[in-house]
Write an enzyme that holds these catalytic residues in place. Sequence first.
Site, PDB file in Angstrom:
ATOM      1  N   ARG A   1       0.668  20.404  42.997  1.00  0.00           N
ATOM      2  CA  ARG A   1       1.022  21.806  42.183  1.00  0.00           C
ATOM      3  C   ARG A   1      -0.082  22.594  42.406  1.00  0.00           C
ATOM      4  O   ARG A   1      -1.292  22.265  42.487  1.00  0.00           O
ATOM      5  CB  ARG A   1       0.979  21.502  40.585  1.00  0.00           C
ATOM      6  CG  ARG A   1       2.076  20.479  40.289  1.00  0.00           C
ATOM      7  CD  ARG A   1       1.998  19.930  38.802  1.00  0.00           C
ATOM      8  NE  ARG A   1       2.223  21.108  37.992  1.00  0.00           N
ATOM      9  CZ  ARG A   1       2.220  20.970  36.603  1.00  0.00           C
ATOM     10  NH1 ARG A   1       2.181  19.763  35.906  1.00  0.00           N
ATOM     11  NH2 ARG A   1       2.704  22.098  35.728  1.00  0.00           N
TER      12      ARG A   1
ATOM     13  N   ASP B   1      10.137  26.211  28.688  1.00  0.00           N
ATOM     14  CA  ASP B   1       9.949  24.949  28.385  1.00  0.00           C
ATOM     15  C   ASP B   1      11.206  24.391  27.445  1.00  0.00           C
ATOM     16  O   ASP B   1      11.344  23.128  27.319  1.00  0.00           O
ATOM     17  CB  ASP B   1       8.646  24.532  27.565  1.00  0.00           C
ATOM     18  CG  ASP B   1       7.670  24.515  28.579  1.00  0.00           C
ATOM     19  OD1 ASP B   1       7.757  24.227  29.701  1.00  0.00           O
ATOM     20  OD2 ASP B   1       6.377  24.723  27.865  1.00  0.00           O
TER      21      ASP B   1
ATOM     22  N   LYS C   1       3.366  12.265  26.640  1.00  0.00           N
ATOM     23  CA  LYS C   1       2.759  13.383  27.166  1.00  0.00           C
ATOM     24  C   LYS C   1       2.557  14.440  25.927  1.00  0.00           C
ATOM     25  O   LYS C   1       1.518  15.392  26.101  1.00  0.00           O
ATOM     26  CB  LYS C   1       3.356  13.925  28.402  1.00  0.00           C
ATOM     27  CG  LYS C   1       2.599  15.039  29.080  1.00  0.00           C
ATOM     28  CD  LYS C   1       3.411  15.492  30.477  1.00  0.00           C
ATOM     29  CE  LYS C   1       2.417  16.225  31.394  1.00  0.00           C
ATOM     30  NZ  LYS C   1       2.090  17.682  30.861  1.00  0.00           N
TER      31      LYS C   1
END
Length: 410
Positions: free
Chosen positions: A101, A295, A393
């Site tokens: 990333r 998201d 997470k």
Amino acid sequence: MPHNLKLHKSTFRSPTEPIHIAGSKSESNRLLLLQALFPELELANVSNSDDTVLMAQALASQDSLINIQHAGTAMRFLTAFFAMQENKTLTLTGSQRMRQRPIKILVDALNQLGARITYLNANGFPPLQIEGKKLSGQTVTIHAGVSSQYISALLLIGPKLKNGLQLKLTGQITSTPYIQMTLELLHQIGVETHISANTIRVNPLKKALKTTIQVESDWSSASYFYSLIALSPVGAQIALTNFKKISYQGDAALAHIYKQFGVFTSFHNNKITLKKTNLVPSNTTISLHLANTPDIAQTIIVTCLGLGLSCKLTGLHTLKIKETDRLVALKTELEKLGASVVITTNSIRMAATKTILPDVCIATYNDHRMAMAFAPLALRTDLTILDAPVVSKSFPSFWTDLKATGIRLS
């Protein structure tokens, strides 16, 4: 919890008590960094997500090697934080996906301020070696179209720079609500900021206002319950705490977006109640531009699948650099269920699907949102979620809370 979780076709049942959603991961991680810079701050309702736990541990760590695993927000924020910790040298790394990333835009910006950050492997990617030092710069120019987290990372350390920070943004700004969230949290602790055209100025601050900040619950986590109610019969409802009508979180747009799916949101005493008020005609096409709320794209397209609706979602260029390439992952898993899906670099389009194929195994790609977004389809068919614990997470109690709504798991 088993590694793979079978979800049996179920009927929604309204829980007898409101479901408590833990504090926002986005707010918590910003506030934890501010608390590290201004220890007089006190925080309440902090997220219990893996990402936030890792962030807190890293901030308290004296180790020379810090591994933040899959926590992308932590990688960005901690890069900025450790760059200004004088006389501390460390290596900041993460999972294999994290090492793919990009972080060059942020590192370049910090180096403009005088930071000393080098790449230990591929240029532009973690792991990083950070030699903490007093940052003497004040003015930074940064491209704003890749990740708002780069901008937030700089804004958060701005008050501790001797002369504050002047941040010049170039290009199309992405995920604007997350930048606004950062600015609002800075204001809460007494930081003065000024915005003019594409420049943000952050004034220095020696000591924060002595205050306790209550973290609002996570709207992104609430999205999965919006999907459940949308896929339920008229009259179905669920209550969630602790939410505000005026929120710093961009994903609070759910309350407006899900009206298109027949879900009405009411606010009362920091609680929201979601209620299915009407059916959606099957010939409806859902068209949304989600640049400010990427998201919740996974949740929305799965809702469309479950309701047999066609949809087109745009503004999704940031999904390619998340825990996985979410556009490719969505196409792959939706097509397993019988959908017809077309993706571009920043959009996803799905035709209305009359029949959802049963007993499909949904791969999750180390991505918590893939697991949670597909779970509401248990109201339509049997399916199996692979690597179910990945939800920790951001939402460790997700499967327990889902079970409380009548979804049968094994």
